[in-house]
Design an enzyme around this catalytic site. Structure first.
Site, short mmCIF file in Angstrom:
data_model
loop_
_atom_site.label_atom_id
_atom_site.label_comp_id
_atom_site.label_asym_id
_atom_site.label_seq_id
_atom_site.Cartn_x
_atom_site.Cartn_y
_atom_site.Cartn_z
CG HIS A 94 -0.08 -2.96 -8.41
ND1 HIS A 94 -0.74 -2.29 -9.43
CD2 HIS A 94 1.19 -2.50 -8.43
CE1 HIS A 94 0.10 -1.45 -10.02
NE2 HIS A 94 1.28 -1.56 -9.44
CB SER A 95 2.73 -5.44 -10.61
OG SER A 95 3.77 -5.66 -11.53
#
Length: 252
Positions: A94-95
């Site tokens: 994530h990210s």
């Protein structure tokens, strides 16, 4: 198959799945910790196990120095996975974790494990598409907290506590510095299918930009746009897991 007790600070496992046939390796966001994914372990159906990468400088590794380069996170994670993982696996980040997962996939592909069956890249522009450096790591503490709160990384007011700031902000600042310094000139496409995940209302990276992960695979990709902002997996974890299971259906 399953992940044995790791014996390495790089990996945490929150729920044993001795009969699992595929392991999902989870990479946290900037400033994130393994605990971000704690509830994912029990949300996966039978047949799936999970293991979470723990970056240095936080939680169980709080006393360790922060990484000097994003590539160092990928190299450490890849080495740990090669020592403790067997059987098919997928990577999800994530990210910032999407970038670390991509770099880890590059390293793992040529090793004893071979490539992952799929890469899931969430809420991040693809390597080579990052644009100018953000300079977020250069902000003062109040400015950094404002960025975190705007993205939904913490509830408003939580980081007003100065003691909590002293625990959280060094790793956040360090990770933003890594992301700004990570600018590969010619990222290599992976021979791995990719699922790109985007928040419909993400203020930092729109779905069209997340979709550019399709440029980094020779095996095809899909874009999944889910409700929410940058941290859409927090409120919509069930939907993320549904996409994950759907796109891994042929691998277990």
């Amino acid at each position: 198959m399953t992940v044995p007790d790791t014996g390495t600070p790089w990996l945490r496992r929150f729920h044993a799945r001795p009969g699992a046939r595929l392991t999902v390796v989870l990479f946290p966001h900037a400033g994130g910790t393994a605990n971000f994914y704690r509830e994912w372990a029990t949300g996966l159906p039978e047949g799936f196990a999970s293991v979470v990468v723990q970056y240095p400088g936080r939680e169980t590794r709080f006393g360790e120095p922060l990484a000097a380069r994003l590539e160092d996170l990928a190299a450490g994670a890849a080495a740990a996975l090669e020592g403790h993982l067997t059987g098919p696996y997928a990577l999800l980040g994530h990210s910032m974790g999407s970038l670390v997962a991509y770099e880890a996939a590059r390293r793992l592909a040529g090793g004893p494990l071979g490539p992952p069956v799929r890469l899931f890249a969430s809420a991040r522009r693809a390597p080579g598409r990052e644009g100018p450096a953000s300079g977020v790591h250069l902000l003062d503490d109040d400015g950094l907290v404002a960025v975190i709160e705007k993205l939904g990384g913490t509830p408003p007011g939580l980081l007003d506590d100065l003691d909590l700031r002293s625990l959280v902000l060094p790793s956040v600042r360090g990770d933003y510095r890594l992301v700004d310094a990570y600018r590969p000139a010619a990222p290599e496409p992976l021979d791995v299918p990719i699922t790109a995940l985007a928040g419909a209302d993400d203020p930092s990276v729109p779905p069209a930009e997340v979709d550019r992960w399709g440029d980094l695979t020779t095996r095809g990709h899909v874009l999944e746009v889910l409700p929410g902002g940058h941290f859409f997996p927090v409120r919509h974890r069930a939907e993320v897991l549904r996409v994950l299971v759907r796109d891994l259906a042929g691998a277990v």
